[in-house]
Scaffold this motif. Structure first.
Motif, PDB file in Angstrom:
ATOM      1  N   LYS A 502       0.886  -0.958  -0.064  1.00 29.90           N
ATOM      2  CA  LYS A 502      -0.130   0.117   0.090  1.00 29.90           C
ATOM      3  C   LYS A 502       0.715   1.154   0.004  1.00 29.90           C
ATOM      4  O   LYS A 502       0.544   2.124  -0.596  1.00 29.90           O
ATOM      5  CB  LYS A 502      -1.056  -0.123   1.333  1.00 29.90           C
ATOM      6  CG  LYS A 502      -2.007  -0.970   1.185  1.00 29.90           C
ATOM      7  CD  LYS A 502      -2.891  -0.973   2.275  1.00 29.90           C
ATOM      8  CE  LYS A 502      -4.139  -2.091   2.210  1.00 29.90           C
ATOM      9  NZ  LYS A 502      -5.098  -1.847   3.434  1.00 29.90           N
ATOM     10  N   THR A 516      -2.920  -4.592  -6.790  1.00 29.68           N
ATOM     11  CA  THR A 516      -3.920  -5.213  -6.391  1.00 29.68           C
ATOM     12  C   THR A 516      -5.268  -4.452  -6.136  1.00 29.68           C
ATOM     13  O   THR A 516      -4.948  -3.309  -5.947  1.00 29.68           O
ATOM     14  CB  THR A 516      -3.855  -6.302  -5.237  1.00 29.68           C
ATOM     15  OG1 THR A 516      -3.481  -5.438  -4.176  1.00 29.68           O
ATOM     16  CG2 THR A 516      -2.647  -7.227  -5.555  1.00 29.68           C
ATOM     17  N   ASP A 518      -6.787  -4.144  -3.592  1.00 32.12           N
ATOM     18  CA  ASP A 518      -6.690  -3.897  -2.211  1.00 32.12           C
ATOM     19  C   ASP A 518      -5.847  -2.775  -2.191  1.00 32.12           C
ATOM     20  O   ASP A 518      -5.973  -1.821  -1.565  1.00 32.12           O
ATOM     21  CB  ASP A 518      -6.452  -5.020  -1.449  1.00 32.12           C
ATOM     22  CG  ASP A 518      -6.125  -4.725   0.009  1.00 32.12           C
ATOM     23  OD1 ASP A 518      -7.140  -4.220   0.852  1.00 32.12           O
ATOM     24  OD2 ASP A 518      -5.068  -4.792   0.487  1.00 32.12           O
ATOM     25  N   THR A 519      -4.741  -3.059  -2.655  1.00 32.71           N
ATOM     26  CA  THR A 519      -3.522  -2.005  -2.649  1.00 32.71           C
ATOM     27  C   THR A 519      -3.810  -0.750  -3.452  1.00 32.71           C
ATOM     28  O   THR A 519      -3.395   0.282  -2.964  1.00 32.71           O
ATOM     29  CB  THR A 519      -2.002  -2.636  -3.089  1.00 32.71           C
ATOM     30  OG1 THR A 519      -2.365  -3.081  -4.420  1.00 32.71           O
ATOM     31  CG2 THR A 519      -1.699  -3.663  -2.328  1.00 32.71           C
ATOM     32  N   GLY A 521      -6.784   0.583  -3.442  1.00 34.12           N
ATOM     33  CA  GLY A 521      -7.648   1.416  -2.441  1.00 34.12           C
ATOM     34  C   GLY A 521      -6.844   2.297  -1.666  1.00 34.12           C
ATOM     35  O   GLY A 521      -7.465   3.133  -0.969  1.00 34.12           O
TER      36      GLY A 521
END
Length: 614
Positions: A502, A516, A518-519, A521
């Protein structure tokens, strides 16, 4: 639905709000009672004064006071006061019955300021500037000057013109007072044989001398006597008869007297008949022959035998036709020029085809002392026969079929149709060998990622692709291709199959890892502003720490209840007003009725573009 604006909008006195519609609603439909609200209710514009709605009327109303200013001094005019306008010099004022003040300018006079008009004949006016035109002032429009005066300047330097007296003018032209120029009074004349003297009372006599061959002047008495000796009727175009009459005839004169028929003029100027002696000399000398040959008007024969030879050491010019009736014409000359563009061989009065075989041209000893060259007609085959090869520099065109036992071409061949040959050789090599050599030469060894060679033993082209099997691609070669195995090994050894963290996504610091959902975000942050918080109600601002490490963020707000997008003041600072890359400050003009959702997205690492301003 409308976008709520939760803070003031400051247009910095530079921007306009155009084509705006007031809120169309009834006064009873507006919630709250806030001073300054404006609505359009059933044909009337209304505003809220804090106590209730007031209707604006265009027909009447009252005003407590207003202010007037001249740009420096201001004056408040209260209700019931009278404004008095005082005209200045050249200004007229009048008040009409319709509450109108008329302000007009007076015409200018010699004693009063005002508006002046200018004649277009004399003046030109542009942008308020008045100038006198060139030639714009006529003599009649100039100021009068005293009698016996002229305008001029005798000050010795540049100055305005003034009225000059007679004394000023005499000084200007350097003439003494009382000076006269009168030939009848002041000049006398005396004459001599060769000159004319004009005597002056001042002593400066003028002498006009006698003309000469180089200087113009008076005609003297000598010149007069010479001209007087020419008869009155003399001209420059007298005839021979007139001249003959003037000079006289006979011996001793310029022209002798006329003789009788058959007489000749003798050396003493008289005429007489000459005596003649008969010529008995029959010898034909060169002079006599030269004189007589041009007089021949009939055909003549030279010689009385068949072997007579006529020889001339010079040129022989035949102005008519030359006919040779013998069997042979021999021209022992270095150059033979024939004007006729067509030479006819085998000529006869009738059909001469039976004797045409073998007609043509023969060059003696063309090759050597025993070998001639020829172009001869073959009557049986209706064709020309060349004894030797033909070298054609230009284009050889054959409309029919040409048969060559052997054809040797040293230049270019242009074949529009079909060329049929049992065997073709080029410079001694077969056509196949030439083509193979040509193709081999086209492959010069500079091809990229492929080596091509010609194998003359089997007439094949061999293609070889240079391949390097190197897992780490360390050679970084520009001339070899990698194998599938080495490409896979190299890719497997890279970080492309590792997910970025992140932090790496937020900072944009890694160029090899993948992102990804998630990252991804991690580039966005959201927060909720609690509008019931007492500090918020007191300060009307909220500080959100996003921690994205950049001021390049996009901030959006929406009402948590209605889900409508709202607008407020967003600053990329902390709550104290200091610039920040990790916090933002959101300011409101009043507390919203519902909580506000805040969305913050980082665009750090985005593509930079250059702005264009023209």
């Amino acid at each position: 639905m409308a976008i709520p604006v939760l803070n003031h909008m400051d247009f910095q006195q530079a921007s306009e709000i155009r084509n705006v519609l007031l809120h169309i609603t009834g006064a009873g439909s507006v919630s709250g009672n806030v001073a300054g609200q404006i609505i359009y209710d059933s044909g009337s514009v209304k505003f809220n004064n804090g106590s209730g709605w007031v209707t604006l009327s265009a027909s009447s109303g009252t005003m407590s006071n207003f202010i007037i200013s001249d740009g420096t001094t201001t004056q408040t005019i209260a209700d019931g006061n009278t404004i008095t306008f005082t005209p200045g010099e050249g200004i007229d004022l009048s008040v009409a019955a319709t509450d109108t003040v008329n302000i007009s300018a007076e015409d200018a006079t010699s004693s009063n300021k005002g508006v002046a008009s200018f004649s277009t004949d004399n003046f030109s006016v542009s942008s308020g500037a008045v100038t006198i035109k060139d030639g714009g002032v006529a003599l009649a429009e100039m100021a009068n000057i005293a009698d016996d005066r002229v305008l001029g300047n005798v000050s010795g330097s540049a100055a305005a013109p003034s009225a000059l007296t007679a004394a000023n003018i005499r000084t200007l032209i350097n003439v003494a007072d009382g000076a006269q120029v009168n030939v009848g009074t002041n000049l006398s004349q005396t004459t001599a044989a060769a000159q004319l003297t004009i005597a002056s009372s001042t002593g400066d006599n003028i002498i006009v001398a006698e003309a000469s061959s180089t200087i113009a002047g008076l005609m003297s008495t000598t010149h007069h006597d010479k001209l007087d000796g020419i008869e009155a009727n003399a001209t420059a175009d007298q005839t021979a008869s007139e001249i003959k009459t003037l000079v006289g005839e006979g011996n001793g004169k310029f022209v002798p007297a006329a003789g009788s028929s058959g007489e000749f003029l003798k050396h003493d100027g008289t005429f007489g008949t000459p005596s003649y002696t008969n010529n008995t000399d029959i010898n034909v000398n060169v002079a006599n022959l030269t004189a007589r040959l041009p007089q021949i008007t009939e055909s003549v024969t030279i010689g009385d035998a068949t072997d007579v030879v006529v020889t001339t050491s010079g040129n022989l010019v035949v102005t008519g036709d030359l006919t040779v009736s013998g069997d042979t014409v021999t021209a022992n000359v270095g150059t033979l020029d024939v004007e006729d563009k067509n030479i006819t061989l085998n000529k006869a009065s009738g059909d001469s085809s039976s004797t045409a075989d073998g007609a043509g041209l023969t060059i003696q000893d063309a090759v050597d002392a025993s070998t001639d060259a020829s172009i001869l007609w073959n009557a049986s085959g209706d064709k020309f026969v060349f004894s030797h090869p033909v070298d054609v520099t230009g284009i050889l065109t054959a409309t029919g079929t040409s048969v060559f036992a052997n054809l040797d071409i040293s230049g270019d061949v242009d074949v529009d149709g079909t060329l049929e040959a049992d065997a073709i050789t080029v410079n001694g090599s077969t056509l196949q060998v030439v083509v193979e050599d040509h193709v081999g030469a086209m492959l010069d060894g500079t091809e990229t990622f492929i080596d091509v060679s010609y194998d003359a033993t089997n007439n094949n082209l061999d293609f070889v692709v240079p391949v390097k099997d190197e897992d780490n691609m360390a050679s970084d070669s520009a001339t070899f291709l990698a194998t599938q195995q080495s490409i896979k090994a190299y890719v497997d050894g890279q970080d492309y199959k590792t997910a970025a963290t992140k932090t790496e996504v937020q900072t944009g610091s890694n160029t090899t890892k993948f992102v990804t959902p998630d990252t991804l975000g991690a580039k966005s942050v959201h927060s909720t502003i609690d509008v019931s918080n007492s500090d918020f109600v007191s300060n009307l601002y909220a500080e959100v720490e996003h921690g994205l490490g950049t001021e390049d963020v996009i901030v959006q707000l929406f009402d948590s209840s209605s889900k409508e997008t709202v607008l407020a003041e967003v600053a990329r600072t902390d709550k104290a007003g200091s610039a920040s890359t990790s916090k933002i400050k959101i300011v409101f003009s009043s507390a919203p009725s519902s909580d506000i959702e805040v969305m913050i997205t980082s665009i750090k690492g985005s593509t930079v573009k250059t702005a264009v301003y023209a």
